[in-house]
Scaffold this motif. Sequence first.
Motif, mmCIF file in Angstrom:
data_model
loop_
_atom_site.group_PDB
_atom_site.id
_atom_site.type_symbol
_atom_site.label_atom_id
_atom_site.label_comp_id
_atom_site.label_asym_id
_atom_site.label_seq_id
_atom_site.Cartn_x
_atom_site.Cartn_y
_atom_site.Cartn_z
ATOM 1 N N ASP A 215 -36.768 -25.707 16.566
ATOM 2 C CA ASP A 215 -36.411 -25.401 15.188
ATOM 3 C C ASP A 215 -35.687 -26.575 14.537
ATOM 4 O O ASP A 215 -35.867 -26.839 13.340
ATOM 5 C CB ASP A 215 -35.540 -24.149 15.140
ATOM 6 N N GLY A 216 -34.874 -27.287 15.322
ATOM 7 C CA GLY A 216 -34.171 -28.436 14.775
ATOM 8 C C GLY A 216 -35.109 -29.545 14.336
ATOM 9 O O GLY A 216 -34.902 -30.169 13.290
ATOM 10 N N ILE A 217 -36.146 -29.798 15.131
ATOM 11 C CA ILE A 217 -37.121 -30.811 14.733
ATOM 12 C C ILE A 217 -37.794 -30.411 13.426
ATOM 13 O O ILE A 217 -37.936 -31.213 12.494
ATOM 14 C CB ILE A 217 -38.158 -31.029 15.844
ATOM 15 N N MET A 218 -38.196 -29.150 13.339
ATOM 16 C CA MET A 218 -38.869 -28.708 12.125
ATOM 17 C C MET A 218 -37.904 -28.633 10.942
ATOM 18 O O MET A 218 -38.309 -28.784 9.787
ATOM 19 C CB MET A 218 -39.556 -27.362 12.357
ATOM 20 N N ALA A 219 -36.607 -28.422 11.215
ATOM 21 C CA ALA A 219 -35.621 -28.326 10.136
ATOM 22 C C ALA A 219 -35.442 -29.642 9.392
ATOM 23 O O ALA A 219 -34.870 -29.664 8.295
ATOM 24 C CB ALA A 219 -34.287 -27.848 10.680
ATOM 25 N N ILE A 220 -35.941 -30.734 9.938
ATOM 26 C CA ILE A 220 -35.912 -32.001 9.200
ATOM 27 C C ILE A 220 -36.682 -31.863 7.900
ATOM 28 O O ILE A 220 -36.428 -32.601 6.942
ATOM 29 C CB ILE A 220 -36.472 -33.134 10.083
ATOM 30 N N GLN A 221 -37.604 -30.889 7.835
ATOM 31 C CA GLN A 221 -38.377 -30.689 6.607
ATOM 32 C C GLN A 221 -37.478 -30.387 5.408
ATOM 33 O O GLN A 221 -37.842 -30.697 4.266
ATOM 34 C CB GLN A 221 -39.412 -29.574 6.805
ATOM 35 N N PHE A 222 -36.302 -29.772 5.621
ATOM 36 C CA PHE A 222 -35.413 -29.495 4.489
ATOM 37 C C PHE A 222 -34.952 -30.787 3.822
ATOM 38 O O PHE A 222 -34.660 -30.798 2.619
ATOM 39 C CB PHE A 222 -34.201 -28.685 4.957
ATOM 40 N N ALA A 271 -44.677 -13.195 16.397
ATOM 41 C CA ALA A 271 -45.048 -13.438 15.002
ATOM 42 C C ALA A 271 -44.290 -14.640 14.453
ATOM 43 O O ALA A 271 -44.823 -15.430 13.660
ATOM 44 C CB ALA A 271 -44.770 -12.201 14.157
ATOM 45 N N GLY A 272 -43.037 -14.803 14.870
ATOM 46 C CA GLY A 272 -42.276 -15.974 14.464
ATOM 47 C C GLY A 272 -42.911 -17.262 14.966
ATOM 48 O O GLY A 272 -42.957 -18.262 14.243
ATOM 49 N N ALA A 273 -43.404 -17.251 16.187
ATOM 50 C CA ALA A 273 -44.052 -18.441 16.736
ATOM 51 C C ALA A 273 -45.295 -18.809 15.930
ATOM 52 O O ALA A 273 -45.547 -19.984 15.660
ATOM 53 C CB ALA A 273 -44.423 -18.192 18.197
ATOM 54 N N ARG A 274 -46.070 -17.805 15.542
ATOM 55 C CA ARG A 274 -47.257 -18.084 14.724
ATOM 56 C C ARG A 274 -46.863 -18.636 13.357
ATOM 57 O O ARG A 274 -47.552 -19.502 12.802
ATOM 58 C CB ARG A 274 -48.098 -16.814 14.575
ATOM 59 N N ALA A 275 -45.750 -18.150 12.815
ATOM 60 C CA ALA A 275 -45.280 -18.662 11.527
ATOM 61 C C ALA A 275 -44.855 -20.130 11.651
ATOM 62 O O ALA A 275 -45.082 -20.934 10.740
ATOM 63 C CB ALA A 275 -44.123 -17.810 11.013
ATOM 64 N N SER A 320 -38.651 -20.665 7.631
ATOM 65 C CA SER A 320 -37.412 -19.891 7.520
ATOM 66 C C SER A 320 -37.578 -18.490 8.095
ATOM 67 O O SER A 320 -36.702 -18.000 8.813
ATOM 68 C CB SER A 320 -36.981 -19.812 6.054
ATOM 69 N N ALA A 321 -38.699 -17.836 7.774
ATOM 70 C CA ALA A 321 -38.942 -16.500 8.305
ATOM 71 C C ALA A 321 -38.981 -16.518 9.826
ATOM 72 O O ALA A 321 -38.440 -15.623 10.502
ATOM 73 C CB ALA A 321 -40.246 -15.942 7.744
ATOM 74 N N ALA A 322 -39.602 -17.548 10.390
ATOM 75 C CA ALA A 322 -39.664 -17.664 11.846
ATOM 76 C C ALA A 322 -38.272 -17.852 12.439
ATOM 77 O O ALA A 322 -37.906 -17.217 13.433
ATOM 78 C CB ALA A 322 -40.561 -18.838 12.227
ATOM 79 N N GLY A 323 -37.474 -18.729 11.824
ATOM 80 C CA GLY A 323 -36.137 -18.975 12.332
ATOM 81 C C GLY A 323 -35.239 -17.753 12.258
ATOM 82 O O GLY A 323 -34.474 -17.467 13.180
ATOM 83 N N PHE A 324 -35.326 -16.984 11.135
ATOM 84 C CA PHE A 324 -34.538 -15.760 11.012
ATOM 85 C C PHE A 324 -34.842 -14.823 12.170
ATOM 86 O O PHE A 324 -33.944 -14.245 12.789
ATOM 87 C CB PHE A 324 -34.863 -15.028 9.700
ATOM 88 N N GLU A 325 -36.129 -14.660 12.478
ATOM 89 C CA GLU A 325 -36.539 -13.671 13.474
ATOM 90 C C GLU A 325 -36.132 -14.074 14.881
ATOM 91 O O GLU A 325 -35.471 -13.331 15.594
ATOM 92 C CB GLU A 325 -38.050 -13.452 13.401
ATOM 93 N N VAL A 326 -36.515 -15.272 15.307
ATOM 94 C CA VAL A 326 -36.279 -15.627 16.703
ATOM 95 C C VAL A 326 -34.794 -15.824 16.985
ATOM 96 O O VAL A 326 -34.307 -15.481 18.075
ATOM 97 C CB VAL A 326 -37.077 -16.886 17.105
ATOM 98 N N SER A 327 -34.041 -16.344 16.022
ATOM 99 C CA SER A 327 -32.631 -16.634 16.293
ATOM 100 C C SER A 327 -31.810 -15.362 16.423
ATOM 101 O O SER A 327 -30.974 -15.253 17.334
ATOM 102 C CB SER A 327 -32.053 -17.524 15.195
ATOM 103 N N PHE A 328 -32.045 -14.381 15.556
ATOM 104 C CA PHE A 328 -31.229 -13.174 15.586
ATOM 105 C C PHE A 328 -31.771 -12.127 16.549
ATOM 106 O O PHE A 328 -31.003 -11.408 17.174
ATOM 107 C CB PHE A 328 -31.121 -12.584 14.180
ATOM 108 N N ALA A 329 -33.076 -12.043 16.676
ATOM 109 C CA ALA A 329 -33.642 -11.039 17.563
ATOM 110 C C ALA A 329 -33.275 -11.302 19.015
ATOM 111 O O ALA A 329 -33.239 -10.378 19.826
ATOM 112 C CB ALA A 329 -35.164 -10.993 17.419
ATOM 113 N N LEU A 330 -32.987 -12.536 19.354
ATOM 114 C CA LEU A 330 -32.678 -12.886 20.734
ATOM 115 C C LEU A 330 -31.183 -13.095 20.976
ATOM 116 O O LEU A 330 -30.781 -13.547 22.049
ATOM 117 C CB LEU A 330 -33.446 -14.156 21.123
ATOM 118 N N ALA A 331 -30.349 -12.767 19.992
ATOM 119 C CA ALA A 331 -28.902 -12.956 20.136
ATOM 120 C C ALA A 331 -28.220 -11.619 20.416
ATOM 121 O O ALA A 331 -28.443 -10.648 19.696
ATOM 122 C CB ALA A 331 -28.329 -13.565 18.857
#
Length: 423
Positions: A215-222, A271-275, A320-331
Amino acid sequence: MPRLMPDTRPQRVLAASNFVYTIGSGLHLTAGVLYFTEAVHLPAARVGLGLGVAGLLALVLGVTVGHLADRHGARGIYAATLGVQALATAGFVLVDGFWPFVLAVCAAAAAKAAGTAARSPLIRHYGGERPQEFRAYLRAVTNVGISLGAVLAGWVVQVGTLTAYQLMVVGNAIAFVVSAVILFPLPPVAPVPAADGPRWIALRDRPYLLLTVLDGIMAIQFKVLTVAIPLWIVGATTAPHWLISVTMLTGTVLVVAFQVRAGRNVTSPAAGARAYRRAGAAFLVACSLISLSAGAPAWAAAALLVVAVVIHTVGELWHSAAGFEVSFALAPPHATGQYLGVFGLGAGLAEAFGPGLLIALCITWGRPGWYVVGAMFALTGLAAPAVVRRIGSPSATGRRAGTAPDNGRRRRSPCPRTTGLGH
């Protein structure tokens, strides 16, 4: 379009605080880099280096402050980080060289990272049955605020004087103070007692850490919209400078309209991974179009950049949708702040290395660098499904955070709707 008002009073308080905060952020995101390059007259490469140093410092504080928010109450910790961020931002007006710049941006970036981690338990506590949806709503509100800040920043860039840039900085700091004051009516969240076992469990959770890196690598897009495109428009194209605000507004309007909708079908880690995969492809296309704008007539460059921003924002919605899901669903609920602080390490890496990387590749190298950056995003998206499958395997589950899979502290379900975990 997302609903105009949240369901509960605490949610409305959080949304109002977030809205004011992001008006100030919109000022800085649109013209912050230009303040240091055009008004303070620092070289772009040194600005990128300073932002990288600040991002590295932010990495250290996110996990620690997230843990403090879990154990000592999130509201007070979050408000304190906003106060520190206001003071650090106000310090920008005193910057007259590289080292004062580094000191100021380090303080501001550290406070921002700490605030993101401290806010996470508030979102989980007040977010309802599915906090991911409230988090998506907050992101839509964020982009409304950013769009208003971008309009004001457009005036600053067009005027281009030192006074105008300093007014922008002061307005940004005031927004942070007001955001903190708005939080006072929010009922405090009781500290969550720690579970038995290692204190820093999130740092032992290797599969979660691997997702954080991706996610950090992809977050460079911001940073493409806030760092690379403004510098690209000014230095490599014949497009008018006011297009900087247009590109920012285009992206934010799309996020306001579609972020909640984009997340409705992202309801599981798979679904987050596909996003993530779709986002990487969109970023590759957008970077290619941005590269083509160099040397084009002003009207063609403007058209290419606007289309590129639209495609890039579609990728941002999916990311963003992917990050919301995987980060919170696994915490786990008892360590939300700590886990989200760890996940914020990815964004911290993007803050640390993203500006310098984009400046080196896209601005210094030029057109070929945009294709390299686009390919990096695409490959990251392609890797996400394999990582999620690895996390879902029985052997990986048994290694989560160094604990046995049946220890009662962490349960996994194929669908986050049944786990009681959220964003």
